[in-house]
Design an enzyme around this catalytic site. Structure first.
Site, PDB file in Angstrom:
ATOM      1  N   GLU A   1      -6.525   5.352   8.032  1.00  0.00           N
ATOM      2  CA  GLU A   1      -6.769   6.801   7.504  1.00  0.00           C
ATOM      3  C   GLU A   1      -7.721   7.004   7.106  1.00  0.00           C
ATOM      4  O   GLU A   1      -8.334   7.980   7.512  1.00  0.00           O
ATOM      5  CB  GLU A   1      -5.356   6.570   6.713  1.00  0.00           C
ATOM      6  CG  GLU A   1      -3.768   5.681   7.226  1.00  0.00           C
ATOM      7  CD  GLU A   1      -3.049   5.529   6.824  1.00  0.00           C
ATOM      8  OE1 GLU A   1      -2.603   5.346   5.541  1.00  0.00           O
ATOM      9  OE2 GLU A   1      -1.707   5.341   7.508  1.00  0.00           O
TER      10      GLU A   1
ATOM     11  N   LYS B   1       0.090   4.618  -0.227  1.00  0.00           N
ATOM     12  CA  LYS B   1      -0.458   5.310  -0.244  1.00  0.00           C
ATOM     13  C   LYS B   1      -0.493   6.288  -1.084  1.00  0.00           C
ATOM     14  O   LYS B   1       0.181   5.928  -2.056  1.00  0.00           O
ATOM     15  CB  LYS B   1      -0.198   5.442   1.512  1.00  0.00           C
ATOM     16  CG  LYS B   1      -0.171   4.323   2.210  1.00  0.00           C
ATOM     17  CD  LYS B   1      -0.084   4.401   4.105  1.00  0.00           C
ATOM     18  CE  LYS B   1      -0.206   3.259   4.697  1.00  0.00           C
ATOM     19  NZ  LYS B   1       0.073   3.547   6.355  1.00  0.00           N
TER      20      LYS B   1
ATOM     21  N   HIS C   1      -9.481   1.452   4.844  1.00  0.00           N
ATOM     22  CA  HIS C   1      -8.455   1.576   5.352  1.00  0.00           C
ATOM     23  C   HIS C   1      -8.440   2.629   6.632  1.00  0.00           C
ATOM     24  O   HIS C   1      -9.286   3.530   6.626  1.00  0.00           O
ATOM     25  CB  HIS C   1      -7.330   2.159   4.382  1.00  0.00           C
ATOM     26  CG  HIS C   1      -5.869   2.424   5.518  1.00  0.00           C
ATOM     27  ND1 HIS C   1      -5.306   2.890   6.680  1.00  0.00           N
ATOM     28  CD2 HIS C   1      -4.505   1.045   5.238  1.00  0.00           C
ATOM     29  CE1 HIS C   1      -4.258   2.694   6.627  1.00  0.00           C
ATOM     30  NE2 HIS C   1      -3.905   1.583   5.536  1.00  0.00           N
TER      31      HIS C   1
ATOM     32  N   GLY D   1       2.319   2.140  10.617  1.00  0.00           N
ATOM     33  CA  GLY D   1       3.401   3.481  10.287  1.00  0.00           C
ATOM     34  C   GLY D   1       3.885   3.998  11.706  1.00  0.00           C
ATOM     35  O   GLY D   1       5.031   4.637  11.808  1.00  0.00           O
TER      36      GLY D   1
ATOM     37  N   ASN E   1       0.265  -1.630   0.110  1.00  0.00           N
ATOM     38  CA  ASN E   1       0.124  -0.274  -0.134  1.00  0.00           C
ATOM     39  C   ASN E   1       1.174   1.105  -0.090  1.00  0.00           C
ATOM     40  O   ASN E   1       1.347   1.354   0.850  1.00  0.00           O
ATOM     41  CB  ASN E   1      -1.060  -0.059   1.464  1.00  0.00           C
ATOM     42  CG  ASN E   1      -1.777   1.641   1.285  1.00  0.00           C
ATOM     43  OD1 ASN E   1      -2.103   2.240  -0.090  1.00  0.00           O
ATOM     44  ND2 ASN E   1      -2.806   1.504   2.144  1.00  0.00           N
TER      45      ASN E   1
ATOM     46  N   SER F   1       3.778  -2.105  10.208  1.00  0.00           N
ATOM     47  CA  SER F   1       5.339  -1.868  10.818  1.00  0.00           C
ATOM     48  C   SER F   1       5.505  -3.468   9.969  1.00  0.00           C
ATOM     49  O   SER F   1       6.471  -4.015  10.421  1.00  0.00           O
ATOM     50  CB  SER F   1       5.168  -1.925  11.986  1.00  0.00           C
ATOM     51  OG  SER F   1       4.768  -0.422  11.790  1.00  0.00           O
TER      52      SER F   1
ATOM     53  N   GLU G   1      -5.051  -4.928  10.635  1.00  0.00           N
ATOM     54  CA  GLU G   1      -4.740  -3.848  10.515  1.00  0.00           C
ATOM     55  C   GLU G   1      -4.397  -3.009  12.444  1.00  0.00           C
ATOM     56  O   GLU G   1      -5.364  -2.474  12.232  1.00  0.00           O
ATOM     57  CB  GLU G   1      -4.200  -2.886   9.249  1.00  0.00           C
ATOM     58  CG  GLU G   1      -3.896  -3.574   8.711  1.00  0.00           C
ATOM     59  CD  GLU G   1      -3.191  -2.344   7.401  1.00  0.00           C
ATOM     60  OE1 GLU G   1      -2.499  -2.771   6.429  1.00  0.00           O
ATOM     61  OE2 GLU G   1      -3.634  -1.170   6.835  1.00  0.00           O
TER      62      GLU G   1
END
Ligand code: 13P
Length: 252
Positions: A96, A11, A94, A172, A9, A212, A166
């Protein structure tokens, strides 16, 4: 036997020309034997990256999709558009997007249903926040997210679904879930899938771990019985992505 899936991904990274330069630099090192490898790239890089990957078995995916076929939805991309471009995968829900763009369990479900209708494989993201984990609410959160996301998904389309676990606190941050935390959550998701679709179908649905993932921790994570690969952020934009992909063969 489920085929491993290693999905990158990217992003909001790489301009189209940088994206092409990057895939040209890594593609010959990526081993696609006995596993699926997908790069989920920004919309504007889909075609250039697809062209650059011609002759390889590396596939491209999108990072989101709208839940209508067409209409007055300025700025959106529909599943029909992705389907015509022969983009086989799309990330949906996701964290985010849930946190920063108001994505809800309901819209995640609508997007997943529409993506499936157009023959796309939705990579549906679920996962708890740190606060929820500390309050022992991880399973409650996963149960709710998975139930919503899969509402009205037809049994015959279920095998195309991919679930990505996730944990938000691991994204991250460099704080990878321990192998046990990741496997426990993915095993729980498998139980939810068995409850929803029955064992024969649930055993065919791939569950990924994301958060991560690095070349160092990938092999151990991917060796777990209910982890069928990874959704990889930062490490998929690094020249060493091939090392993460390589780890995807540990369970053969
Ligand atoms: P990182 O691998 O950078 O933690 O990101 C994970 C992720 O969000 C993949 O969707």
């Amino acid at each position: 036997m489920r085929k491993m899936l290693i999905a990158g991904n990217w992003k909001m990274n790489f301009t189209p020309s940088n994206a092409v330069g990057f895939v040209n630099s890594i593609k010959s090192n990526i081993d696609t034997a006995k596993r699926d490898v997908v790069l989920c790239v920004p919309y504007v890089a889909l075609q250039p990256v697809k062209d650059a990957l011609k002759g390889t078995n590396i596939q491209v995916g999108a990072q989101n999709v709208h839940y209508m076929d067409d209409g007055a939805y300025t700025g959106e991309i529909s599943p029909a558009m992705l389907n015509e471009m022969k983009v086989p995968y799309v990330i949906i829900g996701h964290s985010e997007r849930r946190e920063k763009f108001g994505e809800s369990d309901t819209t995640v479900n609508l997007r997943a249903l529409r993506a499936l209708k157009h023959g796309l494989s939705p990579i549906i993201c679920v996962g708890e926040s740190q606060k929820q984990r500390l309050a022992n609410r991880t399973e409650d959160v996963l149960r709710k997210q998975v139930a919503f996301a899969l509402d009205e998904v037809k049994d015959e389309r279920a095998e195309k679904v991919v679930i990505a676990y996730e944990p938000i606190w691991a994204i991250g941050t460099g704080m990878t879930a321990t192998t046990k935390q990741a496997e426990d959550a993915c095993a729980f998701i498998r139980i939810l899938l068995i409850e929803r679709f029955g064992a024969p179908t649930a055993e065919k649905i791939r569950i990924l771990y994301g958060g991560s993932v690095t070349p160092t921790n990938a092999a151990e994570l991917f060796s777990q019985p209910n982890i069928d690969g990874g959704l990889v952020g930062g490490a998929s934009t690094a020249p060493t992505f091939d090392q993460v992909v390589k780890a995807g063969l540990c369970c053969e």
